[in-house]
Motif scaffolding. Structure first.
Motif, PDB file in Angstrom:
ATOM      1  N   CYS A 159       7.274   9.718   5.677  1.00  0.00           N
ATOM      2  CA  CYS A 159       8.659   9.861   5.241  1.00  0.00           C
ATOM      3  C   CYS A 159       9.112   8.552   4.609  1.00  0.00           C
ATOM      4  O   CYS A 159       8.896   7.477   5.181  1.00  0.00           O
ATOM      5  CB  CYS A 159       9.548  10.208   6.435  1.00  0.00           C
ATOM      6  N   PRO A 160       9.743   8.604   3.436  1.00  0.00           N
ATOM      7  CA  PRO A 160      10.164   7.363   2.782  1.00  0.00           C
ATOM      8  C   PRO A 160      11.283   6.647   3.525  1.00  0.00           C
ATOM      9  O   PRO A 160      11.519   5.462   3.272  1.00  0.00           O
ATOM     10  CB  PRO A 160      10.631   7.835   1.392  1.00  0.00           C
ATOM     11  N   ASP A 161      11.956   7.336   4.449  1.00  0.00           N
ATOM     12  CA  ASP A 161      13.074   6.728   5.167  1.00  0.00           C
ATOM     13  C   ASP A 161      12.661   6.182   6.532  1.00  0.00           C
ATOM     14  O   ASP A 161      12.860   5.008   6.832  1.00  0.00           O
ATOM     15  CB  ASP A 161      14.210   7.746   5.330  1.00  0.00           C
ATOM     16  N   CYS A 162      12.068   7.046   7.377  1.00  0.00           N
ATOM     17  CA  CYS A 162      11.736   6.615   8.743  1.00  0.00           C
ATOM     18  C   CYS A 162      10.255   6.345   8.943  1.00  0.00           C
ATOM     19  O   CYS A 162       9.840   5.948  10.034  1.00  0.00           O
ATOM     20  CB  CYS A 162      12.229   7.652   9.751  1.00  0.00           C
ATOM     21  N   ARG A 163       9.429   6.598   7.940  1.00  0.00           N
ATOM     22  CA  ARG A 163       7.982   6.352   7.976  1.00  0.00           C
ATOM     23  C   ARG A 163       7.241   7.272   8.930  1.00  0.00           C
ATOM     24  O   ARG A 163       6.081   7.031   9.258  1.00  0.00           O
ATOM     25  CB  ARG A 163       7.684   4.886   8.340  1.00  0.00           C
ATOM     26  N   ARG A 164       7.864   8.340   9.386  1.00  0.00           N
ATOM     27  CA  ARG A 164       7.183   9.309  10.244  1.00  0.00           C
ATOM     28  C   ARG A 164       6.194  10.115   9.397  1.00  0.00           C
ATOM     29  O   ARG A 164       6.460  10.407   8.233  1.00  0.00           O
ATOM     30  CB  ARG A 164       8.206  10.236  10.881  1.00  0.00           C
ATOM     31  N   ARG A 165       5.037  10.475  10.006  1.00  0.00           N
ATOM     32  CA  ARG A 165       4.068  11.283   9.269  1.00  0.00           C
ATOM     33  C   ARG A 165       4.620  12.668   8.998  1.00  0.00           C
ATOM     34  O   ARG A 165       5.224  13.285   9.868  1.00  0.00           O
ATOM     35  CB  ARG A 165       2.748  11.403  10.042  1.00  0.00           C
ATOM     36  N   ILE A 166       4.388  13.166   7.787  1.00  0.00           N
ATOM     37  CA  ILE A 166       4.860  14.484   7.384  1.00  0.00           C
ATOM     38  C   ILE A 166       3.670  15.336   6.967  1.00  0.00           C
ATOM     39  O   ILE A 166       2.871  14.941   6.114  1.00  0.00           O
ATOM     40  CB  ILE A 166       5.863  14.383   6.208  1.00  0.00           C
ATOM     41  N   GLY A 167       3.541  16.502   7.582  1.00  0.00           N
ATOM     42  CA  GLY A 167       2.507  17.445   7.182  1.00  0.00           C
ATOM     43  C   GLY A 167       1.109  17.003   7.561  1.00  0.00           C
ATOM     44  O   GLY A 167       0.867  16.456   8.633  1.00  0.00           O
ATOM     45  N   ALA A 168       0.158  17.261   6.661  1.00  0.00           N
ATOM     46  CA  ALA A 168      -1.247  16.986   6.924  1.00  0.00           C
ATOM     47  C   ALA A 168      -1.503  15.489   7.067  1.00  0.00           C
ATOM     48  O   ALA A 168      -0.790  14.670   6.481  1.00  0.00           O
ATOM     49  CB  ALA A 168      -2.109  17.550   5.796  1.00  0.00           C
ATOM     50  N   PRO A 169      -2.522  15.088   7.846  1.00  0.00           N
ATOM     51  CA  PRO A 169      -2.852  13.673   8.008  1.00  0.00           C
ATOM     52  C   PRO A 169      -3.146  13.002   6.669  1.00  0.00           C
ATOM     53  O   PRO A 169      -3.553  13.657   5.705  1.00  0.00           O
ATOM     54  CB  PRO A 169      -4.094  13.699   8.911  1.00  0.00           C
ATOM     55  N   PRO A 170      -2.976  11.688   6.589  1.00  0.00           N
ATOM     56  CA  PRO A 170      -3.224  10.959   5.338  1.00  0.00           C
ATOM     57  C   PRO A 170      -4.635  11.190   4.802  1.00  0.00           C
ATOM     58  O   PRO A 170      -5.613  11.117   5.546  1.00  0.00           O
ATOM     59  CB  PRO A 170      -3.030   9.495   5.746  1.00  0.00           C
ATOM     60  N   GLY A 171      -4.714  11.507   3.526  1.00  0.00           N
ATOM     61  CA  GLY A 171      -5.996  11.647   2.848  1.00  0.00           C
ATOM     62  C   GLY A 171      -6.694  12.973   3.016  1.00  0.00           C
ATOM     63  O   GLY A 171      -7.627  13.278   2.256  1.00  0.00           O
ATOM     64  N   VAL A 172      -6.275  13.804   3.960  1.00  0.00           N
ATOM     65  CA  VAL A 172      -6.987  15.056   4.235  1.00  0.00           C
ATOM     66  C   VAL A 172      -6.847  16.033   3.072  1.00  0.00           C
ATOM     67  O   VAL A 172      -7.830  16.648   2.638  1.00  0.00           O
ATOM     68  CB  VAL A 172      -6.475  15.689   5.545  1.00  0.00           C
ATOM     69  N   VAL A 173      -5.643  16.209   2.579  1.00  0.00           N
ATOM     70  CA  VAL A 173      -5.416  17.139   1.469  1.00  0.00           C
ATOM     71  C   VAL A 173      -6.204  16.699   0.244  1.00  0.00           C
ATOM     72  O   VAL A 173      -6.862  17.515  -0.420  1.00  0.00           O
ATOM     73  CB  VAL A 173      -3.913  17.236   1.144  1.00  0.00           C
TER      74      VAL A 173
END
Length: 238
Positions: free
Chosen positions: A52-66
């Motif tokens: 998330c650009p505001d709170c930096r929480r992960r959104i959706g699929a893990p980084p790089g997986v898609v």
């Protein structure tokens, strides 16, 4: 690679929106701070960072997986033998199959908004391929295979309830059967055998690692999608 990166934000948006428990409304924003989620703010929320650009929480699929899944899809399209129309149908199906697999793995759900376009587009593109020179036989076989497989999966839901396949699996089977059936009944059979073999293997490994119980229900969509991709790659490669 550029094509995968271009489609990546759309796929990430689909995963983020639909990876919610059945019966819940589609996600419209960050679960942490409520920041709206859309293509007008593609990075980093809908980029490889998946934050998330505001709170930096992960959104959706893990980084790089898609991104890794889409690059793999490009390799599959390059390896599978076929005409331009056949490759287009496969590419179309893979673009929808990636978010379907990720959503099902996360929340045991196969959204209609992803399953229906996957099936309809695959069927139409293969139909155009038939008109372009492949002839009606493979397309009619693909249609029969898709409808037959979907009805077979749906029948288990009606007869066995929760012990059978879900209706989401049946809708996914519509596109899977169509795609595999185009290449012939042996290819369809091989895909199904590989699907059940993969699901059984993973279930046994989880049991051995004490990560699951005999009553646990694994999402079937990722196995169906993975086995379909492997079958086409191994049996119809150039």
């Amino acid at each position: 690679m550029l094509a995968a990166l271009a489609v990546g934000p759309l796929v990430r948006l689909a995963v983020a929106r639909y990876a919610v428990p059945p019966g819940c409304v589609d996600r419209a924003g960050c679960a942490g701070c409520g920041a709206p989620l859309g293509l007008d703010r593609p990075l980093p929320a809908l980029g490889p960072a998946a934050r998330c650009p505001d709170c930096r929480r992960r959104i959706g699929a893990p980084p790089g997986v898609v991104e890794a899944a889409l690059l793999t899809a490009l390799v599959v399209v390059a390896l599978v033998d076929g005409s331009v129309g056949e490759r287009a149908a496969l590419a179309w199906w893979l673009v929808w199959a990636v978010p379907l697999a990720l959503v099902d793995a996360a929340v045991h759900r196969l959204p209609d908004r992803l399953s229906y376009p996957a099936a309809a587009g695959t069927w139409v593109l293969l139909g155009l391929t038939a008109l372009a020179g492949a002839g009606p036989t493979p397309w009619l076989r693909a249609t029969e295979a898709g409808v037959g497989l979907a009805l077979g999966f749906a029948a288990t839901t009606l007869l066995l309830g929760r012990r059978g396949f879900g209706l989401g699996d049946a809708k996914l089977a519509l596109s899977v059967g169509t795609l595999l059936g185009w290449y012939g009944w042996p290819v369809l059979l091989a895909g199904l055998v590989l699907t059940f073999a993969l699901s059984a293997l993973v279930a046994l490994l989880l049991l051995a690692a004490r990560r699951a119980r005999w009553s646990s229900h694994l999402p079937f969509g990722p196995f169906l999608i993975t086995a379909t991709t492997l079958t086409l790659t191994l049996l119809t490669h150039t």
